[in-house]
Enzyme design. Sequence first.
Site, short mmCIF file in Angstrom:
data_model
loop_
_atom_site.label_atom_id
_atom_site.label_comp_id
_atom_site.label_asym_id
_atom_site.label_seq_id
_atom_site.Cartn_x
_atom_site.Cartn_y
_atom_site.Cartn_z
CD1 TRP A 64 -9.57 68.97 21.87
CD2 TRP A 64 -10.02 70.83 20.89
NE1 TRP A 64 -8.50 69.28 21.39
CE2 TRP A 64 -8.99 70.48 20.64
CE3 TRP A 64 -10.48 72.01 20.13
CZ2 TRP A 64 -8.10 71.21 19.71
CZ3 TRP A 64 -9.66 72.87 19.30
CH2 TRP A 64 -8.35 72.48 19.20
CG HIS A 72 -31.93 69.22 7.61
ND1 HIS A 72 -32.61 70.20 7.73
CD2 HIS A 72 -30.98 69.40 6.59
CE1 HIS A 72 -32.37 71.00 6.61
NE2 HIS A 72 -31.26 70.64 6.10
CG HIS A 76 -33.57 69.91 12.02
ND1 HIS A 76 -33.96 68.69 12.35
CD2 HIS A 76 -34.29 70.07 10.72
CE1 HIS A 76 -34.95 68.17 11.65
NE2 HIS A 76 -35.01 68.97 10.66
CG ASP A 78 -36.15 72.25 7.74
OD1 ASP A 78 -35.03 71.62 8.42
OD2 ASP A 78 -37.43 71.43 7.74
CG HIS A 82 -34.23 71.36 3.80
ND1 HIS A 82 -33.54 70.26 3.65
CD2 HIS A 82 -35.51 70.81 4.62
CE1 HIS A 82 -33.91 69.37 4.25
NE2 HIS A 82 -35.23 69.50 4.52
CG HIS A 211 -40.20 69.81 4.38
ND1 HIS A 211 -41.11 69.13 5.10
CD2 HIS A 211 -39.10 69.82 4.66
CE1 HIS A 211 -40.17 68.65 6.08
NE2 HIS A 211 -39.12 69.06 5.85
#
Length: 262
Positions: A64, A72, A76, A78, A82, A211
């Site tokens: 592991w 981000h 990804h 948002d 954000h 955004h």
Amino acid sequence: MTASDALQSVASMLLSGQVEVVDLAVPLGPDTPLIKLPDQFEQTPKIEVTQISHYDDRGPMWSWYWYKLGEHSGTHFDAPVHWVTGKDYEDGFTDSLPAQSFVAPVNVIDCSKETASDPDFLLTVDGIKAWEAEHGEIEAGTWVVMRTDWWPRNRSQDDFLNADENGPHSPGPTAEAIQYLIDKDICGWGTECVGTDAGAAGGFEPPFPAHNLLHKNKKLGLASLAHLDKLPPKGAILIAAPLKFVKGTGSPIRALALVPKG
């Protein structure tokens, strides 16, 4: 047909191969391209992968790793918090958003021909309306994604960001286009580029409208999607679930689409 019958039908089609699961994520590792902000701002860190054990004296029967990465990074999600316009949503974090909002039908607006000749191409309201005239109206609660065939550039930071002395050059939406989709009450918007906005969006009004406007209205964003060319304009289901980070502003995701074959 009941809801249970319909779900069983989908399950049967998955098992028989009539419904394909399409991977919409790019590989996530130390070479994954990341957004580059102006030098006066803090940057997201380069992805680091450290081995904990590998069937050895540190752990004889297991292998592991641990990862250092920004929320981000790569393909990804948002969350509303954000962006500053969504900062006051108490339930706008990755651990408080309703899971129902992560899974929805997806509208795929193909702009690949335009972006092949113009990396600064902008999707407008007229462009969306022309798509709707051909494929049907965009419905409330659905995802809308912009296919640009930009994702193969993800193999190189320079190609993906495509920046010169005038700044980055990558396609995206106009502010009016995003507002048009918000007025339709979509659940979220996604692109194949490093962010949900065009490369030149810092100079738009408002700046970075995807955004700014999406998160102001508690809508979701997806960036660095891949393989949108494998999706039909309508008829697929997009699954885009973030990790349940406590008070998370976003998350790398393994975005998936359920696509009917044929």
